[in-house]
Scaffold this motif. Structure first.
Motif, PDB file in Angstrom:
ATOM      1  N   GLY A  61       0.732   0.373  -8.920  1.00 49.94           N
ATOM      2  CA  GLY A  61      -0.350   0.075  -7.856  1.00 49.94           C
ATOM      3  C   GLY A  61      -0.774  -1.334  -7.868  1.00 49.94           C
ATOM      4  O   GLY A  61      -0.961  -2.012  -7.072  1.00 49.94           O
ATOM      5  N   ARG A  62      -1.333  -1.652  -9.125  1.00 49.87           N
ATOM      6  CA  ARG A  62      -1.930  -2.447  -9.298  1.00 49.87           C
ATOM      7  C   ARG A  62      -0.961  -4.016  -9.039  1.00 49.87           C
ATOM      8  O   ARG A  62      -1.244  -4.884  -8.565  1.00 49.87           O
ATOM      9  CB  ARG A  62      -2.755  -2.928 -10.574  1.00 49.87           C
ATOM     10  CG  ARG A  62      -3.965  -2.158 -10.441  1.00 49.87           C
ATOM     11  CD  ARG A  62      -4.935  -2.071 -11.693  1.00 49.87           C
ATOM     12  NE  ARG A  62      -6.264  -1.287 -11.751  1.00 49.87           N
ATOM     13  CZ  ARG A  62      -7.347  -1.926 -11.677  1.00 49.87           C
ATOM     14  NH1 ARG A  62      -7.599  -3.218 -12.108  1.00 49.87           N
ATOM     15  NH2 ARG A  62      -8.441  -1.073 -11.786  1.00 49.87           N
ATOM     16  N   PRO A  63      -0.067  -3.810  -9.750  1.00 46.39           N
ATOM     17  CA  PRO A  63       0.883  -5.130  -9.811  1.00 46.39           C
ATOM     18  C   PRO A  63       1.435  -5.230  -8.358  1.00 46.39           C
ATOM     19  O   PRO A  63       1.481  -6.359  -7.993  1.00 46.39           O
ATOM     20  CB  PRO A  63       2.334  -4.827 -10.553  1.00 46.39           C
ATOM     21  CG  PRO A  63       1.507  -3.615 -11.731  1.00 46.39           C
ATOM     22  CD  PRO A  63       0.554  -2.906 -10.920  1.00 46.39           C
ATOM     23  N   ILE A  64       1.765  -4.355  -7.715  1.00 43.30           N
ATOM     24  CA  ILE A  64       2.190  -4.362  -6.278  1.00 43.30           C
ATOM     25  C   ILE A  64       1.098  -4.990  -5.360  1.00 43.30           C
ATOM     26  O   ILE A  64       1.100  -6.019  -4.753  1.00 43.30           O
ATOM     27  CB  ILE A  64       2.629  -2.938  -5.638  1.00 43.30           C
ATOM     28  CG1 ILE A  64       4.027  -2.463  -6.415  1.00 43.30           C
ATOM     29  CG2 ILE A  64       2.637  -2.981  -4.013  1.00 43.30           C
ATOM     30  CD1 ILE A  64       4.417  -1.074  -5.948  1.00 43.30           C
ATOM     31  N   ALA A  65       0.064  -4.603  -5.434  1.00 46.40           N
ATOM     32  CA  ALA A  65      -1.308  -5.228  -4.815  1.00 46.40           C
ATOM     33  C   ALA A  65      -1.524  -6.711  -5.245  1.00 46.40           C
ATOM     34  O   ALA A  65      -1.609  -7.269  -4.402  1.00 46.40           O
ATOM     35  CB  ALA A  65      -2.488  -4.499  -5.240  1.00 46.40           C
ATOM     36  N   LYS A  66      -1.317  -7.225  -6.593  1.00 48.96           N
ATOM     37  CA  LYS A  66      -1.268  -8.357  -7.005  1.00 48.96           C
ATOM     38  C   LYS A  66      -0.281  -9.352  -6.181  1.00 48.96           C
ATOM     39  O   LYS A  66      -0.769 -10.072  -5.834  1.00 48.96           O
ATOM     40  CB  LYS A  66      -1.496  -8.565  -8.462  1.00 48.96           C
ATOM     41  CG  LYS A  66      -2.642  -8.027  -9.200  1.00 48.96           C
ATOM     42  CD  LYS A  66      -2.339  -8.074 -10.706  1.00 48.96           C
ATOM     43  CE  LYS A  66      -3.901  -7.669 -11.463  1.00 48.96           C
ATOM     44  NZ  LYS A  66      -3.588  -7.767 -12.811  1.00 48.96           N
ATOM     45  N   VAL A  67       0.940  -8.741  -6.222  1.00 43.78           N
ATOM     46  CA  VAL A  67       1.976  -9.616  -5.831  1.00 43.78           C
ATOM     47  C   VAL A  67       1.800  -9.605  -4.254  1.00 43.78           C
ATOM     48  O   VAL A  67       2.021 -10.837  -3.655  1.00 43.78           O
ATOM     49  CB  VAL A  67       3.529  -8.749  -5.889  1.00 43.78           C
ATOM     50  CG1 VAL A  67       4.485  -9.436  -5.105  1.00 43.78           C
ATOM     51  CG2 VAL A  67       3.654  -8.866  -7.273  1.00 43.78           C
ATOM     52  N   PHE A  68       1.329  -8.474  -3.433  1.00 45.87           N
ATOM     53  CA  PHE A  68       1.120  -8.594  -1.977  1.00 45.87           C
ATOM     54  C   PHE A  68      -0.117  -9.691  -1.749  1.00 45.87           C
ATOM     55  O   PHE A  68      -0.009 -10.648  -0.926  1.00 45.87           O
ATOM     56  CB  PHE A  68       0.655  -7.235  -1.421  1.00 45.87           C
ATOM     57  CG  PHE A  68       0.353  -7.118  -0.178  1.00 45.87           C
ATOM     58  CD1 PHE A  68       1.554  -7.268   0.629  1.00 45.87           C
ATOM     59  CD2 PHE A  68      -0.783  -7.017   0.357  1.00 45.87           C
ATOM     60  CE1 PHE A  68       1.269  -7.162   2.232  1.00 45.87           C
ATOM     61  CE2 PHE A  68      -1.035  -6.963   1.652  1.00 45.87           C
ATOM     62  CZ  PHE A  68       0.029  -6.909   2.703  1.00 45.87           C
ATOM     63  N   MET A 117      -1.000 -12.297  -3.918  1.00 50.28           N
ATOM     64  CA  MET A 117      -0.539 -13.306  -3.938  1.00 50.28           C
ATOM     65  C   MET A 117       0.321 -14.046  -2.910  1.00 50.28           C
ATOM     66  O   MET A 117       0.386 -15.339  -2.558  1.00 50.28           O
ATOM     67  CB  MET A 117       0.261 -13.625  -5.286  1.00 50.28           C
ATOM     68  CG  MET A 117      -0.852 -13.580  -6.666  1.00 50.28           C
ATOM     69  SD  MET A 117      -2.018 -14.814  -6.826  1.00 50.28           S
ATOM     70  CE  MET A 117      -1.113 -16.101  -6.729  1.00 50.28           C
ATOM     71  N   ALA A 118       0.980 -13.187  -2.306  1.00 45.60           N
ATOM     72  CA  ALA A 118       2.033 -13.546  -1.240  1.00 45.60           C
ATOM     73  C   ALA A 118       1.302 -14.020   0.073  1.00 45.60           C
ATOM     74  O   ALA A 118       1.441 -14.901   0.756  1.00 45.60           O
ATOM     75  CB  ALA A 118       2.992 -12.571  -0.882  1.00 45.60           C
ATOM     76  N   TYR A 146       1.071 -17.554   1.592  1.00 39.57           N
ATOM     77  CA  TYR A 146       1.282 -17.839   2.975  1.00 39.57           C
ATOM     78  C   TYR A 146       0.321 -18.499   3.778  1.00 39.57           C
ATOM     79  O   TYR A 146       0.607 -19.680   4.504  1.00 39.57           O
ATOM     80  CB  TYR A 146       1.795 -16.594   3.749  1.00 39.57           C
ATOM     81  CG  TYR A 146       1.761 -16.834   5.149  1.00 39.57           C
ATOM     82  CD1 TYR A 146       2.809 -17.288   5.943  1.00 39.57           C
ATOM     83  CD2 TYR A 146       0.555 -16.725   6.220  1.00 39.57           C
ATOM     84  CE1 TYR A 146       2.995 -17.353   7.085  1.00 39.57           C
ATOM     85  CE2 TYR A 146       0.814 -16.707   7.458  1.00 39.57           C
ATOM     86  CZ  TYR A 146       1.988 -17.189   7.956  1.00 39.57           C
ATOM     87  OH  TYR A 146       2.079 -17.185   9.293  1.00 39.57           O
ATOM     88  N   GLN A 147      -1.046 -18.328   3.515  1.00 42.20           N
ATOM     89  CA  GLN A 147      -2.273 -18.924   3.884  1.00 42.20           C
ATOM     90  C   GLN A 147      -2.276 -20.346   3.613  1.00 42.20           C
ATOM     91  O   GLN A 147      -2.814 -21.282   4.278  1.00 42.20           O
ATOM     92  CB  GLN A 147      -3.476 -18.238   3.911  1.00 42.20           C
ATOM     93  CG  GLN A 147      -3.488 -16.771   4.448  1.00 42.20           C
ATOM     94  CD  GLN A 147      -3.439 -16.998   5.963  1.00 42.20           C
ATOM     95  OE1 GLN A 147      -4.153 -17.866   6.458  1.00 42.20           O
ATOM     96  NE2 GLN A 147      -2.842 -15.934   6.678  1.00 42.20           N
TER      97      GLN A 147
END
Length: 115
Positions: A59-66, A68-69, A73-74
């Motif tokens: 959960g945490r690695p997925i959230a971090k990647v999301f 950072m993406a 983008y911003q």
């Protein structure tokens, strides 16, 4: 020296034993409930916990990647908009200088006709 005699203390201990023996005790232990609904006594199948274990682990690695993406983008969007604004400003400045030179030329032509 003592406020109560030994006979009174022994009588109280006997009364406690009597009251404890009058209460029926079952082999089940009483569990405290911390919610308004009682959990079912049926065991849950272990296959339904696979997704929970996956998100608990990743959960945490997925959230971090999301996150950072989204940040990347911003950041790219911000610089893209800034470059477009600079391009629009330079085009407008070029149009303004062209119009100013035309106005000066027309004013000079007008003053020469009056002489």
């Amino acid at each position: 020296m003592f406020s109560k005699s030994a006979g009174q203390i022994i009588a109280r201990m006997r009364n406690r034993k009597l009251s404890a023996s009058l209460i029926p005790r079952s082999g089940l232990q009483v569990r405290a409930r911390f919610s308004s609904t009682q959990a079912p006594n049926e065991p849950r199948p272990t296959g339904s916990l696979d997704h929970k274990n996956f998100y608990k682990t990743f959960g945490r690695p997925i959230a971090k990647v999301f996150l950072m993406a989204i940040f990347t983008y911003q950041l790219a969007y911000y610089f893209w908009v800034r470059l477009e604004q600079n391009e629009i400003r330079s085009e407008m400045q070029a149009i303004i200088t062209d119009l100013e030179t035309r106005i000066e030329a027309l004013e000079q032509a007008k003053t020469q006709k009056k002489r």
